[in-house]
Scaffold this motif. Structure first.
Motif, PDB file in Angstrom:
ATOM      1  N   THR A  27       0.839  -1.122   0.073  1.00 11.52           N
ATOM      2  CA  THR A  27      -0.078  -0.104  -0.080  1.00 11.52           C
ATOM      3  C   THR A  27       0.880   1.127   0.011  1.00 11.52           C
ATOM      4  N   LEU A  28       0.381   2.215  -0.685  1.00  9.21           N
ATOM      5  CA  LEU A  28       1.150   3.577  -1.005  1.00  9.21           C
ATOM      6  C   LEU A  28       0.235   4.890  -0.300  1.00  9.21           C
ATOM      7  N   ARG A  29       0.794   5.164   0.630  1.00  3.77           N
ATOM      8  CA  ARG A  29       0.010   6.593   1.211  1.00  3.77           C
ATOM      9  C   ARG A  29       0.874   7.782   0.690  1.00  3.77           C
ATOM     10  N   PRO A  56      -3.379   5.224 -12.252  1.00  5.02           N
ATOM     11  CA  PRO A  56      -4.660   4.448 -12.567  1.00  5.02           C
ATOM     12  C   PRO A  56      -5.605   5.385 -12.024  1.00  5.02           C
ATOM     13  N   SER A  57      -5.441   6.768 -11.576  1.00  2.00           N
ATOM     14  CA  SER A  57      -6.564   7.313 -10.837  1.00  2.00           C
ATOM     15  C   SER A  57      -7.938   7.313 -11.557  1.00  2.00           C
ATOM     16  N   VAL A  74      -3.495  -0.170  -8.428  1.00  2.00           N
ATOM     17  CA  VAL A  74      -4.790   0.155  -7.933  1.00  2.00           C
ATOM     18  C   VAL A  74      -4.671   1.505  -7.276  1.00  2.00           C
ATOM     19  N   ASP A  75      -5.626   2.331  -7.683  1.00  2.00           N
ATOM     20  CA  ASP A  75      -5.680   3.768  -7.034  1.00  2.00           C
ATOM     21  C   ASP A  75      -7.130   3.790  -6.584  1.00  2.00           C
ATOM     22  N   ILE A 101      -1.428  -0.872  -4.150  1.00  2.00           N
ATOM     23  CA  ILE A 101      -2.774   0.034  -3.768  1.00  2.00           C
ATOM     24  C   ILE A 101      -2.128   1.222  -3.287  1.00  2.00           C
ATOM     25  N   GLU A 102      -2.418   2.174  -4.279  1.00  3.00           N
ATOM     26  CA  GLU A 102      -2.394   3.634  -3.984  1.00  3.00           C
ATOM     27  C   GLU A 102      -3.647   4.140  -3.235  1.00  3.00           C
ATOM     28  N   TRP A 103      -3.460   5.032  -2.169  1.00  2.00           N
ATOM     29  CA  TRP A 103      -4.821   5.443  -1.259  1.00  2.00           C
ATOM     30  C   TRP A 103      -5.575   4.537  -0.747  1.00  2.00           C
TER      31      TRP A 103
END
Length: 145
Positions: A27-29, A56-57, A74-75, A101-103
């Motif tokens: 995961t990326l925050r 991928p927004s 994934v965003d 996974i972003e956000w």
């Protein structure tokens, strides 16, 4: 870890690629423009992807099925309700691939407890601070060397 510039972020992503196993979740925050997708570009490039790596927004899920292991980028930024995540089919890739996974905070509370949770923070000098919460599944593979 301090990432002084874009090249350092790409390099960190490439080093993470060497640690991946099928079934992994990252995961990326971080705020907009913190460098989340740049980190992913470095990772995908190291796995052999050639070409653009768009955020991928708008697509929400960008699959890279030809890679080994396959990666789904994934965003979740645009999700209006955490329950929408069920419609994305993210569990389908987990058996054979990697989820990035972003956000993740836009997803269900407590989702992906086994994820390597990375955070990027913008610093006044333009660098990024990369921090990690390392779950048991990643022990022995982290920190980056």
């Amino acid at each position: 870890m301090i990432l002084k510039n874009e090249r350092a972020a790409l390099s960190a992503g490439a080093r993470i690629a060497g640690l991946l196993r099928a079934g992994d979740v990252i995961t990326l925050r971080g705020p907009l423009a913190a460098g989340k997708t740049t980190l992913v570009r470095g990772l995908l490039g190291e796995l052999g992807h050639q070409g653009d790596v768009p955020s991928p927004s708008f697509a929400i899920v960008q699959p890279y099925d030809a890679l080994e292991p396959p990666v789904w980028h994934v965003d979740l930024y645009r999700l209006e309700d955490a329950s929408e995540i069920d419609e994305l089919g993210l569990d389908d890739i987990r058996a054979e691939g990697v989820l990035i996974i972003e956000w993740p905070e836009h997803g269900p509370s407590g989702a992906w407890p086994e994820a390597l949770a990375l955070s990027l923070e913008m610093r006044p000098d333009g660098a990024r601070a990369l921090t990690a919460q390392v779950p048991e599944a990643w022990e022995g593979r982290w920190p980056l060397q």
